[in-house]
Scaffold this motif. Sequence first.
Motif, PDB file in Angstrom:
ATOM      1  N   SER A 101       5.149   6.911   0.992  1.00  0.00           N
ATOM      2  CA  SER A 101       5.147   6.010   2.135  1.00  0.00           C
ATOM      3  C   SER A 101       4.504   4.710   1.682  1.00  0.00           C
ATOM      4  O   SER A 101       3.363   4.708   1.224  1.00  0.00           O
ATOM      5  CB  SER A 101       4.351   6.603   3.304  1.00  0.00           C
ATOM      6  OG  SER A 101       4.949   7.802   3.752  1.00  0.00           O
ATOM      7  N   SER A 102       5.265   3.625   1.786  1.00  0.00           N
ATOM      8  CA  SER A 102       4.781   2.309   1.366  1.00  0.00           C
ATOM      9  C   SER A 102       4.681   1.406   2.579  1.00  0.00           C
ATOM     10  O   SER A 102       5.636   1.278   3.356  1.00  0.00           O
ATOM     11  CB  SER A 102       5.730   1.686   0.339  1.00  0.00           C
ATOM     12  OG  SER A 102       5.785   2.476  -0.820  1.00  0.00           O
ATOM     13  N   THR A 103       3.529   0.780   2.732  1.00  0.00           N
ATOM     14  CA  THR A 103       3.231  -0.058   3.884  1.00  0.00           C
ATOM     15  C   THR A 103       3.167  -1.518   3.458  1.00  0.00           C
ATOM     16  O   THR A 103       2.493  -1.845   2.473  1.00  0.00           O
ATOM     17  CB  THR A 103       1.885   0.368   4.507  1.00  0.00           C
ATOM     18  OG1 THR A 103       1.949   1.763   4.828  1.00  0.00           O
ATOM     19  CG2 THR A 103       1.580  -0.420   5.758  1.00  0.00           C
ATOM     20  N   VAL A 104       3.867  -2.377   4.195  1.00  0.00           N
ATOM     21  CA  VAL A 104       3.872  -3.820   3.930  1.00  0.00           C
ATOM     22  C   VAL A 104       3.803  -4.571   5.253  1.00  0.00           C
ATOM     23  O   VAL A 104       4.236  -4.062   6.285  1.00  0.00           O
ATOM     24  CB  VAL A 104       5.129  -4.262   3.155  1.00  0.00           C
ATOM     25  CG1 VAL A 104       5.184  -3.609   1.782  1.00  0.00           C
ATOM     26  CG2 VAL A 104       6.394  -3.973   3.928  1.00  0.00           C
ATOM     27  N   LYS A 105       3.255  -5.764   5.192  1.00  0.00           N
ATOM     28  CA  LYS A 105       3.262  -6.637   6.368  1.00  0.00           C
ATOM     29  C   LYS A 105       4.504  -7.512   6.308  1.00  0.00           C
ATOM     30  O   LYS A 105       4.844  -8.047   5.257  1.00  0.00           O
ATOM     31  CB  LYS A 105       2.013  -7.507   6.411  1.00  0.00           C
ATOM     32  CG  LYS A 105       0.778  -6.722   6.776  1.00  0.00           C
ATOM     33  CD  LYS A 105      -0.397  -7.618   7.017  1.00  0.00           C
ATOM     34  CE  LYS A 105      -1.584  -6.763   7.442  1.00  0.00           C
ATOM     35  NZ  LYS A 105      -2.763  -7.580   7.666  1.00  0.00           N
ATOM     36  N   THR A 106       5.187  -7.620   7.445  1.00  0.00           N
ATOM     37  CA  THR A 106       6.390  -8.439   7.520  1.00  0.00           C
ATOM     38  C   THR A 106       6.666  -8.832   8.964  1.00  0.00           C
ATOM     39  O   THR A 106       6.362  -8.081   9.893  1.00  0.00           O
ATOM     40  CB  THR A 106       7.617  -7.702   6.942  1.00  0.00           C
ATOM     41  OG1 THR A 106       8.755  -8.561   7.045  1.00  0.00           O
ATOM     42  CG2 THR A 106       7.897  -6.405   7.662  1.00  0.00           C
ATOM     43  N   ASP A 107       7.254 -10.006   9.117  1.00  0.00           N
ATOM     44  CA  ASP A 107       7.678 -10.460  10.438  1.00  0.00           C
ATOM     45  C   ASP A 107       9.157 -10.156  10.690  1.00  0.00           C
ATOM     46  O   ASP A 107       9.658 -10.438  11.772  1.00  0.00           O
ATOM     47  CB  ASP A 107       7.415 -11.970  10.591  1.00  0.00           C
ATOM     48  CG  ASP A 107       5.929 -12.282  10.639  1.00  0.00           C
ATOM     49  OD1 ASP A 107       5.159 -11.460  11.178  1.00  0.00           O
ATOM     50  OD2 ASP A 107       5.534 -13.347  10.124  1.00  0.00           O
ATOM     51  N   LEU A 108       9.835  -9.598   9.702  1.00  0.00           N
ATOM     52  CA  LEU A 108      11.242  -9.233   9.889  1.00  0.00           C
ATOM     53  C   LEU A 108      11.372  -8.141  10.940  1.00  0.00           C
ATOM     54  O   LEU A 108      10.497  -7.284  11.073  1.00  0.00           O
ATOM     55  CB  LEU A 108      11.842  -8.722   8.586  1.00  0.00           C
ATOM     56  CG  LEU A 108      12.053  -9.720   7.457  1.00  0.00           C
ATOM     57  CD1 LEU A 108      12.560  -8.998   6.218  1.00  0.00           C
ATOM     58  CD2 LEU A 108      13.024 -10.811   7.876  1.00  0.00           C
ATOM     59  N   TYR A 129       0.874  -1.177   0.000  1.00  0.00           N
ATOM     60  CA  TYR A 129       0.000   0.000   0.000  1.00  0.00           C
ATOM     61  C   TYR A 129       0.909   1.224   0.000  1.00  0.00           C
ATOM     62  O   TYR A 129       1.741   1.383   0.895  1.00  0.00           O
ATOM     63  CB  TYR A 129      -0.896   0.012   1.236  1.00  0.00           C
ATOM     64  CG  TYR A 129      -1.897  -1.112   1.231  1.00  0.00           C
ATOM     65  CD1 TYR A 129      -3.149  -0.938   0.667  1.00  0.00           C
ATOM     66  CD2 TYR A 129      -1.575  -2.359   1.759  1.00  0.00           C
ATOM     67  CE1 TYR A 129      -4.070  -1.975   0.638  1.00  0.00           C
ATOM     68  CE2 TYR A 129      -2.489  -3.402   1.738  1.00  0.00           C
ATOM     69  CZ  TYR A 129      -3.730  -3.201   1.174  1.00  0.00           C
ATOM     70  OH  TYR A 129      -4.628  -4.227   1.129  1.00  0.00           O
ATOM     71  N   THR A 130       0.759   2.074  -1.018  1.00  0.00           N
ATOM     72  CA  THR A 130       1.637   3.233  -1.158  1.00  0.00           C
ATOM     73  C   THR A 130       0.826   4.506  -1.338  1.00  0.00           C
ATOM     74  O   THR A 130      -0.136   4.534  -2.106  1.00  0.00           O
ATOM     75  CB  THR A 130       2.576   3.061  -2.370  1.00  0.00           C
ATOM     76  OG1 THR A 130       3.382   1.911  -2.163  1.00  0.00           O
ATOM     77  CG2 THR A 130       3.465   4.275  -2.553  1.00  0.00           C
ATOM     78  N   THR A 131       1.234   5.534  -0.609  1.00  0.00           N
ATOM     79  CA  THR A 131       0.727   6.880  -0.858  1.00  0.00           C
ATOM     80  C   THR A 131       1.929   7.717  -1.272  1.00  0.00           C
ATOM     81  O   THR A 131       3.042   7.498  -0.794  1.00  0.00           O
ATOM     82  CB  THR A 131       0.070   7.511   0.388  1.00  0.00           C
ATOM     83  OG1 THR A 131       1.036   7.578   1.435  1.00  0.00           O
ATOM     84  CG2 THR A 131      -1.131   6.713   0.847  1.00  0.00           C
ATOM     85  N   GLY A 132       1.691   8.643  -2.173  1.00  0.00           N
ATOM     86  CA  GLY A 132       2.763   9.525  -2.616  1.00  0.00           C
ATOM     87  C   GLY A 132       2.198  10.914  -2.850  1.00  0.00           C
ATOM     88  O   GLY A 132       1.146  11.062  -3.461  1.00  0.00           O
TER      89      GLY A 132
END
Length: 176
Positions: free
Chosen positions: A81-88, A10-13
């Motif tokens: 701003s880019s949103t991602v799901k991660t367990d890192l 998900y990205t907003t710019g």
Amino acid sequence: AQKGLLNEVYTTGITGSTGAGQSLQATTHFTWRNDNISAYKTLTHQHVDEILQQLVSFNHNEISLNFVPWRGDFARGIFTSSTVKTDLELSDIEQLFKDFYADEPFVKVSDKAIDMKQVVNTNRCVIHIEKSGNVAVVHSAIDNLLKGASGQAVQNMNIAMGWEENSGLNLKPIAF
């Protein structure tokens, strides 16, 4: 993407008025942009396919990109701003970015929050990553007239001609 860890982004710019191209439009006039913000081409922006092509070339998997561009009340620059799901862990994500951009003279991964003034009037891109729970947000800022246009052209010419990549591009930002 290079590690095959992306599936939905998900990205907003938000872009300044110079990101609207050369054609005059009602939404490019100062009087309309002043003290205003608006979304445009939500989820249908012309650069979505180009961005996906690059991400998939690294990721080699199907990726969903949800992009919402905004018109901002400033002249030059693009802040995403880019949103991602991660367990890192955050430190692992930061290290992935630092390793990927280690040999790029105009990209800096910052440990501190970033803003547009760090890049305006430069050929630089600054990146900052934040994480809460299993959600990471990657912020980036460029000057679209330099890094996004003429500066990128000079950088490409320098590479093509075998010259120092940063020749003619060691510019200072408006705030440092």
